[in-house]
Enzyme design. Structure first.
Site, PDB file in Angstrom:
ATOM      1  N   HIS A   1       0.760   5.197   1.338  1.00  0.00           N
ATOM      2  CA  HIS A   1       0.081   6.213   2.147  1.00  0.00           C
ATOM      3  C   HIS A   1       0.144   7.569   1.442  1.00  0.00           C
ATOM      4  CE1 HIS A   1       0.264   3.903   6.037  1.00  0.00           C
ATOM      5  NE2 HIS A   1       1.276   3.328   5.437  1.00  0.00           N
TER       6      HIS A   1
ATOM      7  N   HIS B   1       0.849  -1.203   0.000  1.00  0.00           N
ATOM      8  CA  HIS B   1       0.000   0.000   0.000  1.00  0.00           C
ATOM      9  C   HIS B   1       0.873   1.237   0.000  1.00  0.00           C
ATOM     10  CE1 HIS B   1       0.733  -1.302   4.132  1.00  0.00           C
ATOM     11  NE2 HIS B   1       0.733  -0.013   4.462  1.00  0.00           N
TER      12      HIS B   1
HETATM   13  P1  AMP Z   1       1.880   0.289   7.358  1.00  0.00           P
HETATM   14  O1  AMP Z   1       2.347   0.541   8.771  1.00  0.00           O
HETATM   15  O2  AMP Z   1       2.648   1.065   6.317  1.00  0.00           O
HETATM   16  O3  AMP Z   1       1.832  -1.199   7.061  1.00  0.00           O
HETATM   17  O4  AMP Z   1       0.422   0.862   7.293  1.00  0.00           O
HETATM   18  C1  AMP Z   1      -0.714   0.133   7.597  1.00  0.00           C
HETATM   19  C2  AMP Z   1      -1.800   1.125   7.797  1.00  0.00           C
HETATM   20  O5  AMP Z   1      -3.047   0.457   7.709  1.00  0.00           O
HETATM   21  C3  AMP Z   1      -1.765   1.834   9.150  1.00  0.00           C
HETATM   22  O6  AMP Z   1      -1.586   3.234   8.958  1.00  0.00           O
HETATM   23  C4  AMP Z   1      -3.110   1.490   9.762  1.00  0.00           C
HETATM   24  O7  AMP Z   1      -3.676   2.576  10.454  1.00  0.00           O
HETATM   25  C5  AMP Z   1      -3.936   1.124   8.546  1.00  0.00           C
HETATM   26  N1  AMP Z   1      -5.038   0.221   8.798  1.00  0.00           N
HETATM   27  C6  AMP Z   1      -5.018  -0.924   9.500  1.00  0.00           C
HETATM   28  N2  AMP Z   1      -6.236  -1.491   9.527  1.00  0.00           N
HETATM   29  C7  AMP Z   1      -7.051  -0.684   8.808  1.00  0.00           C
HETATM   30  C8  AMP Z   1      -8.426  -0.719   8.467  1.00  0.00           C
HETATM   31  N3  AMP Z   1      -9.235  -1.722   8.877  1.00  0.00           N
HETATM   32  N4  AMP Z   1      -8.922   0.286   7.712  1.00  0.00           N
HETATM   33  C9  AMP Z   1      -8.122   1.285   7.310  1.00  0.00           C
HETATM   34  N5  AMP Z   1      -6.819   1.384   7.594  1.00  0.00           N
HETATM   35  C10 AMP Z   1      -6.280   0.408   8.336  1.00  0.00           C
END
Ligand code: AMP
Ligand code: ZN
Length: 146
Positions: A102, A100
């Site tokens: 951000h 993903h």
């Molecule tokens: P990363 O740390 O780069 O793997 O980012 C994962 C992101 O996913 C974090 O910023 C979380 O807040 C986000 N996240 C986790 N679960 C969900 C969810 N159910 N809906 C939306 N965002 C999520």
């Protein structure tokens, strides 16, 4: 779809999300724990763990989606700047192992810190390292002209 992947479940509609864009290849949702309001994440629909696994076709399209969504975020929030962030591996801060990107809106005087202390190279180290990495590029047409 990967078992127990929360983003695959969101893409499949099994877990709700605040979705702001969707096409045949990507879903873009609001991050549930935003670094700033409007913090969005771009999810390729086809599961892959990280940048290393991302297929060329997705890689080619994803920055176009990022640019489009960034423009819409800026138009709506009138933010002063925006960070793209993409974590690969636990040590790099990855917590969800479905690739993903951000998009994080930034404001003058916001308290977010995305910084590092500046390191340095000695002598020809940077040039030598660039050469060593360049030698590992698999496709010669991607090799820097050095
Ligand atoms: P990363 O740390 O780069 O793997 O980012 C994962 C992101 O996913 C974090 O910023 C979380 O807040 C986000 N996240 C986790 N679960 C969900 C969810 N159910 N809906 C939306 N965002 C999520
Ligand atoms: Zn997944």
């Amino acid at each position: 779809m990967q078992n127990n992947c929360i983003f695959c479940k969101i893409i499949a509609g099994e877990i709700p999300s605040a979705t702001l864009y969707e096409d045949e290849d990507f879903k873009v949702i609001m991050d549930i724990f935003p670094a700033a309001k409007g913090h969005a994440i771009i999810l390729p629909k086809k599961h892959c763990e990280n940048l290393y696994e991302l297929e060329d076709a997705s890689a080619e399209k994803v920055m176009k989606v990022a640019r489009m969504v960034a423009a819409a975020i800026k138009a709506e929030l009138n933010c002063d700047g925006l960070n793209l962030l993409q974590n690969n591996g636990e040590v790099a801060g990855q917590t969800v192992f479905h690739f993903h990107i951000h998009l994080i809106p930034r404001y003058r005087n916001d308290s977010l810190k995305m910084t590092w202390s500046q390191g340095k190279y000695e002598g020809q180290e940077a040039v030598e390292l660039a050469k060593a990495i360049a030698d590992r590029l698999i496709e010669s047409d991607r090799k820097a002209n050095i």
